[in-house]
Design a protein around this motif. Sequence first.
Motif, PDB file in Angstrom:
ATOM      1  N   GLU A 103      -0.715 -10.625  -1.603  1.00  0.00           N
ATOM      2  CA  GLU A 103       0.075 -11.262  -0.548  1.00  0.00           C
ATOM      3  C   GLU A 103      -0.750 -12.285   0.230  1.00  0.00           C
ATOM      4  O   GLU A 103      -0.213 -13.266   0.737  1.00  0.00           O
ATOM      5  CB  GLU A 103       0.585 -10.198   0.444  1.00  0.00           C
ATOM      6  CG  GLU A 103       1.353  -9.061  -0.186  1.00  0.00           C
ATOM      7  CD  GLU A 103       2.822  -9.391  -0.415  1.00  0.00           C
ATOM      8  OE1 GLU A 103       3.279 -10.437   0.071  1.00  0.00           O
ATOM      9  OE2 GLU A 103       3.485  -8.582  -1.092  1.00  0.00           O
ATOM     10  N   ARG A 190      -0.405  -3.100   8.646  1.00  0.00           N
ATOM     11  CA  ARG A 190       0.114  -4.098   7.705  1.00  0.00           C
ATOM     12  C   ARG A 190       0.028  -5.512   8.280  1.00  0.00           C
ATOM     13  O   ARG A 190      -0.331  -6.451   7.577  1.00  0.00           O
ATOM     14  CB  ARG A 190       1.569  -3.756   7.343  1.00  0.00           C
ATOM     15  CG  ARG A 190       2.082  -4.595   6.197  1.00  0.00           C
ATOM     16  CD  ARG A 190       3.496  -4.230   5.803  1.00  0.00           C
ATOM     17  NE  ARG A 190       4.464  -4.639   6.804  1.00  0.00           N
ATOM     18  CZ  ARG A 190       5.708  -4.177   6.857  1.00  0.00           C
ATOM     19  NH1 ARG A 190       6.127  -3.280   5.986  1.00  0.00           N
ATOM     20  NH2 ARG A 190       6.532  -4.591   7.791  1.00  0.00           N
ATOM     21  N   LEU A 194      -2.457  -7.855   5.940  1.00  0.00           N
ATOM     22  CA  LEU A 194      -1.778  -8.892   5.154  1.00  0.00           C
ATOM     23  C   LEU A 194      -1.692 -10.214   5.895  1.00  0.00           C
ATOM     24  O   LEU A 194      -1.023 -11.133   5.436  1.00  0.00           O
ATOM     25  CB  LEU A 194      -0.372  -8.429   4.766  1.00  0.00           C
ATOM     26  CG  LEU A 194      -0.285  -7.146   3.943  1.00  0.00           C
ATOM     27  CD1 LEU A 194       1.142  -6.921   3.478  1.00  0.00           C
ATOM     28  CD2 LEU A 194      -1.214  -7.214   2.737  1.00  0.00           C
ATOM     29  N   THR A 197       1.778 -11.799   6.380  1.00  0.00           N
ATOM     30  CA  THR A 197       2.590 -12.381   5.299  1.00  0.00           C
ATOM     31  C   THR A 197       3.846 -11.586   4.972  1.00  0.00           C
ATOM     32  O   THR A 197       4.777 -12.123   4.382  1.00  0.00           O
ATOM     33  CB  THR A 197       1.768 -12.518   4.007  1.00  0.00           C
ATOM     34  OG1 THR A 197       1.124 -11.274   3.746  1.00  0.00           O
ATOM     35  CG2 THR A 197       0.736 -13.616   4.113  1.00  0.00           C
ATOM     36  N   GLN A 198       3.883 -10.301   5.300  1.00  0.00           N
ATOM     37  CA  GLN A 198       5.109  -9.543   4.996  1.00  0.00           C
ATOM     38  C   GLN A 198       6.041  -9.447   6.204  1.00  0.00           C
ATOM     39  O   GLN A 198       7.090  -8.832   6.110  1.00  0.00           O
ATOM     40  CB  GLN A 198       4.762  -8.133   4.487  1.00  0.00           C
ATOM     41  CG  GLN A 198       4.702  -8.056   2.967  1.00  0.00           C
ATOM     42  CD  GLN A 198       4.629  -6.636   2.443  1.00  0.00           C
ATOM     43  OE1 GLN A 198       4.881  -5.661   3.146  1.00  0.00           O
ATOM     44  NE2 GLN A 198       4.270  -6.506   1.177  1.00  0.00           N
TER      45      GLN A 198
END
Lengths: 274, 215
Positions: A103, A190, A194, A197-198
């Motif tokens: 990701e 998260r 990441l 990005t999510q």
Amino acid sequence: MEEMTISKGNRHNSEGTGVLPRAEIVHDEHPLSLGKTSVWNQFFQESETVEQIDRDVKRTHPEMQFFNGDSSDALSNQESLKRILTIFAKLNPGIRYVQGMNEVLAPLYYVFKNDPEENNAESAEPDAFFCFVELLSGFRDNFCKQLDNSVVGIRSTISKLSQLLKRHDEELWRHLEVVTKVNPQFYAFRWITLLLTQEFKFRDCIHIWDALLGDPEGPQATLLRICCAMLILVRRRLLAGDFTANLKLLQSYPPTNIDHLLHIANKLRGPIPY
Amino acid sequence: MAHRVDNEYDYLFKIVLIGDSGVGKSNILSRFTRNEFCLESKSTIGVEFATRTLQIEGKTIKAQIWDTAGQERYRAITSAYYRGAVGALLVYDITKKQTFENIQRWLRELRDHADSNIVIMMVGNKSDLNHLRSVPEEDGQALAEKEGLSFLETSALEALNVEKAFQTILKDIHQIISKKALAAQEAAGSGPPTQGTTINVTDSAVNTKRGCCSS
């Protein structure tokens, strides 16, 4: 324990008087050896890594034709992502491949591959690789399990975010962490690993990354400020919410005006708390 | 752990979904809580959380389900999420033998980090891919019996047995808790609870570090 048993068995073999001279098969070359220098063990570990990369690359932005589908472009892009991640894993045996790296790589590769200059687009793979290595040099500790409890690991980064929130909005901090007992690990893990990005649409993510990578304070400090701004931006809903409502909100963050988010993040400048 | 604001349920049960990466944990969760399935869903990083309230044996049960990342790196982090869990769905992929072989590792993980009385159900997912099967259903059944777990094969894609798996584990937990409550009341000399009596086990059973059956 297992290793002891194996090495015992091995010694037994080497001392044995069977027809076949087994003495030459040293412990580490045994196909079932778990030793670090064992070529077999390395082989099995590598194929496990390649399988994991393969599985995750197929799951990278499944909603985008650029990354997903049966078109030859999508397949060739997937191959590039796989090569980059595999080589990174080989060059960094301490971390290898960790889920989520796909990701972090995706936006870099996407931007290079869509360069209007054809010459540049052709070099998207090596360019993305170079920048991925560069970017991870600042964030790789988050991926490293051995550092989880150290001052550079993910837990420490998350508690910096928590301190930042406490400094800028103590009421919200108290409601989240004391009253509703939402452990920041449950959402910020998260967000941080990441690099957001999510949490947002791909286009918005690119917008955020422009700020993240261009800020003179550096990407780590900027990321924490943006995360803190995300919390402040939904503070009214958080203050009205209980554990379940708050965790659900933070795990699927609502669509946001990114300029406004970055504007708020910009106002949170100051030394990072420890 | 959960902050109880509404009183629209009798019990709140925390369930964790564990198993190797790619076995379909997230889709089992989305099938159960939202009746959705996504063929190519993103990999789970850290933990994801969802709830669903349902009726079990005349009680309103709020199931709070934690979906965890499968990869080794995330184990250290996910172990914190076992805290307070009263049930675990241990998932493998019937088309990938390795994910079945790793069941033992996951059981060890649960023994190390979860309450010793946690109710565990083993789930062989992707039963729609029968033509690619590499783990016979009997093998799953046999291992489950050996380890004393309940067992079902599911297909999140075809919505087969997912509901049943959760119903089964929630019912098992509920029965243990009811028995526990009854025993506690008898021990206290107050006899079995009469109808309408509120059994106050939720706090000790669900919201503390100890699980449902700890005494």
